[in-house]
Design a protein around this motif. Structure first.
Motif, PDB file in Angstrom:
ATOM      1  N   THR A  43       0.634  -1.232   0.108  1.00  0.00           N
ATOM      2  CA  THR A  43      -0.201   0.202   0.254  1.00  0.00           C
ATOM      3  C   THR A  43       0.689   0.953   0.173  1.00  0.00           C
ATOM      4  O   THR A  43       1.007   2.291  -0.867  1.00  0.00           O
ATOM      5  N   ALA A  44       1.901   0.751   0.826  1.00  0.00           N
ATOM      6  CA  ALA A  44       2.777   2.675   1.336  1.00  0.00           C
ATOM      7  C   ALA A  44       3.510   2.685  -0.130  1.00  0.00           C
ATOM      8  O   ALA A  44       4.003   3.859  -0.927  1.00  0.00           O
ATOM      9  N   VAL A  45       4.329   1.656  -0.745  1.00  0.00           N
ATOM     10  CA  VAL A  45       4.794   1.328  -2.096  1.00  0.00           C
ATOM     11  C   VAL A  45       4.138   2.363  -3.671  1.00  0.00           C
ATOM     12  O   VAL A  45       4.626   3.048  -4.392  1.00  0.00           O
ATOM     13  N   GLY A  46       3.015   1.422  -3.510  1.00  0.00           N
ATOM     14  CA  GLY A  46       1.766   2.307  -4.331  1.00  0.00           C
ATOM     15  C   GLY A  46       1.529   3.307  -4.386  1.00  0.00           C
ATOM     16  O   GLY A  46       1.523   4.058  -5.612  1.00  0.00           O
ATOM     17  N   THR A  47       0.756   3.929  -2.973  1.00  0.00           N
ATOM     18  CA  THR A  47       0.843   5.403  -2.582  1.00  0.00           C
ATOM     19  C   THR A  47       2.246   6.167  -3.357  1.00  0.00           C
ATOM     20  O   THR A  47       1.957   7.581  -3.897  1.00  0.00           O
ATOM     21  N   LEU A  48       3.414   5.671  -2.638  1.00  0.00           N
ATOM     22  CA  LEU A  48       4.642   6.554  -3.084  1.00  0.00           C
ATOM     23  C   LEU A  48       4.657   6.457  -4.782  1.00  0.00           C
ATOM     24  O   LEU A  48       5.127   7.545  -5.106  1.00  0.00           O
ATOM     25  N   LEU A  49       5.008   5.288  -5.898  1.00  0.00           N
ATOM     26  CA  LEU A  49       4.884   5.025  -6.817  1.00  0.00           C
ATOM     27  C   LEU A  49       4.143   6.554  -7.612  1.00  0.00           C
ATOM     28  O   LEU A  49       4.839   6.902  -8.716  1.00  0.00           O
ATOM     29  N   ALA A  50       2.771   5.924  -6.993  1.00  0.00           N
ATOM     30  CA  ALA A  50       1.911   6.717  -8.059  1.00  0.00           C
ATOM     31  C   ALA A  50       2.260   8.781  -7.911  1.00  0.00           C
ATOM     32  O   ALA A  50       2.077   9.393  -8.481  1.00  0.00           O
ATOM     33  N   THR A  51       2.999   8.400  -6.513  1.00  0.00           N
ATOM     34  CA  THR A  51       2.853  10.566  -6.424  1.00  0.00           C
ATOM     35  C   THR A  51       4.287  10.739  -7.290  1.00  0.00           C
ATOM     36  O   THR A  51       4.095  11.934  -7.749  1.00  0.00           O
ATOM     37  N   PHE A  52       5.617   9.748  -7.230  1.00  0.00           N
ATOM     38  CA  PHE A  52       6.122  10.046  -8.331  1.00  0.00           C
ATOM     39  C   PHE A  52       5.441  10.718  -9.140  1.00  0.00           C
ATOM     40  O   PHE A  52       6.024  11.351 -10.494  1.00  0.00           O
ATOM     41  N   ARG A  53       5.457   9.826  -9.809  1.00  0.00           N
ATOM     42  CA  ARG A  53       4.688   9.498 -11.244  1.00  0.00           C
ATOM     43  C   ARG A  53       4.057  10.830 -11.668  1.00  0.00           C
ATOM     44  O   ARG A  53       4.384  11.198 -12.799  1.00  0.00           O
ATOM     45  N   LEU A  54       3.147  11.078 -11.362  1.00  0.00           N
ATOM     46  CA  LEU A  54       2.551  12.175 -11.078  1.00  0.00           C
ATOM     47  C   LEU A  54       3.061  13.026 -11.198  1.00  0.00           C
ATOM     48  O   LEU A  54       2.946  14.467 -12.062  1.00  0.00           O
ATOM     49  N   ARG A  55       3.957  13.890 -10.332  1.00  0.00           N
ATOM     50  CA  ARG A  55       4.865  14.622 -10.301  1.00  0.00           C
ATOM     51  C   ARG A  55       5.700  14.899 -11.851  1.00  0.00           C
ATOM     52  O   ARG A  55       5.655  15.961 -11.738  1.00  0.00           O
ATOM     53  N   SER A  56       6.085  13.687 -12.450  1.00  0.00           N
ATOM     54  CA  SER A  56       6.788  13.602 -13.865  1.00  0.00           C
ATOM     55  C   SER A  56       5.918  13.986 -14.778  1.00  0.00           C
ATOM     56  O   SER A  56       6.523  14.765 -16.260  1.00  0.00           O
ATOM     57  N   LEU A  57       4.449  14.255 -14.751  1.00  0.00           N
ATOM     58  CA  LEU A  57       3.581  14.375 -15.470  1.00  0.00           C
ATOM     59  C   LEU A  57       3.450  15.240 -16.288  1.00  0.00           C
ATOM     60  O   LEU A  57       3.768  15.719 -17.921  1.00  0.00           O
ATOM     61  N   PRO A  58       3.821  17.153 -15.674  1.00  0.00           N
ATOM     62  CA  PRO A  58       3.630  17.902 -16.298  1.00  0.00           C
ATOM     63  C   PRO A  58       4.726  18.301 -16.866  1.00  0.00           C
ATOM     64  O   PRO A  58       4.991  19.343 -18.350  1.00  0.00           O
ATOM     65  N   VAL A  59       6.120  17.765 -16.647  1.00  0.00           N
ATOM     66  CA  VAL A  59       7.199  18.019 -17.677  1.00  0.00           C
ATOM     67  C   VAL A  59       7.336  17.267 -19.211  1.00  0.00           C
ATOM     68  O   VAL A  59       7.660  17.848 -20.195  1.00  0.00           O
ATOM     69  N   ALA A  60       6.636  16.266 -18.787  1.00  0.00           N
ATOM     70  CA  ALA A  60       6.381  14.705 -19.719  1.00  0.00           C
ATOM     71  C   ALA A  60       5.683  15.592 -21.162  1.00  0.00           C
ATOM     72  O   ALA A  60       6.027  15.507 -21.921  1.00  0.00           O
ATOM     73  N   SER A  61       4.295  16.327 -19.640  1.00  0.00           N
ATOM     74  CA  SER A  61       3.561  17.209 -21.666  1.00  0.00           C
ATOM     75  C   SER A  61       3.819  18.046 -22.047  1.00  0.00           C
ATOM     76  O   SER A  61       3.596  18.297 -23.194  1.00  0.00           O
ATOM     77  N   ALA A  62       5.319  18.974 -21.036  1.00  0.00           N
ATOM     78  CA  ALA A  62       5.459  19.648 -21.724  1.00  0.00           C
ATOM     79  C   ALA A  62       6.258  19.806 -22.750  1.00  0.00           C
ATOM     80  O   ALA A  62       6.580  21.096 -23.464  1.00  0.00           O
ATOM     81  N   ASP A  63       7.164  18.657 -22.165  1.00  0.00           N
ATOM     82  CA  ASP A  63       8.199  18.173 -23.870  1.00  0.00           C
ATOM     83  C   ASP A  63       7.065  17.897 -24.945  1.00  0.00           C
ATOM     84  O   ASP A  63       7.654  18.265 -26.144  1.00  0.00           O
TER      85      ASP A  63
END
Length: 238
Positions: free
Chosen positions: A218-238
């Motif tokens: 549960t903890a790892v899944g939540t942390l991974l989702a948060t980490f991945r979501l933080r990268s989405l604006p950068v990927a979209s901007a590119d």
């Protein structure tokens, strides 16, 4: 937890075709329970089998997959998530809000129907019904975290989730002891086994290990989702 995001997510989940699936699967189990009760096939062994195979092994992962991927996956696919990401809301708050919504949906459409089906079948004999309800609830939290993380990380989250739930946990778990031990279903069953005196309920995973793995996943899944979501604006901007 952001109330506005939660309200919008609830509205989106309950207003789509997913709502039919969320309602349809639990109704099938309740009808099955009533038929078994009416025909006298509601002994402890049969009740345990129904609650485990239909409630814990089938209903729970499928509903968690629908809820976990549905609370955020469609928004990422159609770009609506960008509107949320432009707001001054921490990414972990977004993920936690989506996860809470998924857990509430799984509780309403998996845990409660399992409880009701158990009460119809066997009441509270050997504490079987409350044990399975708690097992489904705990398993639902872990499944939701995994599927929310999958929805953020991949556009094929539903396919991957189905492969995990149906192939890894159900098919391989029947033949490979190692696969069965690395299973959210078995960890949740371990919780159930510890709470009931019914002999048909048996888990292959020790209780302390099951609790540890459920919390860890549960903890790892939540942390991974948060980490991945933080990268989405950068990927979209590119």
């Amino acid at each position: 937890m952001n109330p506005t995001i939660a309200m919008i997510t609830f509205r989106g989940m309950l207003g789509r075709k997913r709502a039919l699936l969320l309602l349809g699967l639990p109704l099938i189990m309740l009808v099955l329970a009533m038929v078994l009760r009416a025909t006298g096939n509601d002994d402890l062994s049969t009740s345990s089998h129904v609650l485990q195979q239909f409630g814990l092994a089938t209903l729970l992962p499928l509903l968690a997959l629908i809820a976990g991927t549905g609370v955020i996956g469609p928004e990422i696919d159609d770009g609506q998530i960008m509107y949320v990401l432009t707001k001054p809301i921490p990414r972990e708050v977004i993920v936690l809000t989506k996860l809470v919504v998924a857990i509430v949906l799984v509780t309403a459409f998996a845990t409660v129907p399992t409880l009701l089906a158990g009460l119809v079948l066997t009441g509270t004999t050997a504490q079987l019904t409350p044990a399975f309800a708690i097992g489904v609830l705990v398993g639902g939290v872990a499944y939701s975290a995994v599927f929310v993380a999958l929805a953020v990380a991949s556009r094929n989250a539903v396919t991957i989730g189905l492969l995990y739930a149906l192939v890894w946990e159900s098919l391989l778990g029947s033949f490979a002891p190692g696969a069965k031990s690395a299973s959210i279903q078995q960890w949740a069953l371990s919780i159930t086994d510890a709470l009931t005196e019914a002999s048909p309920v048996q888990s292959t995973v020790d209780l302390p290990l099951a609790i540890t793995l459920l919390v860890l996943v549960t903890a790892v899944g939540t942390l991974l989702a948060t980490f991945r979501l933080r990268s989405l604006p950068v990927a979209s901007a590119d």
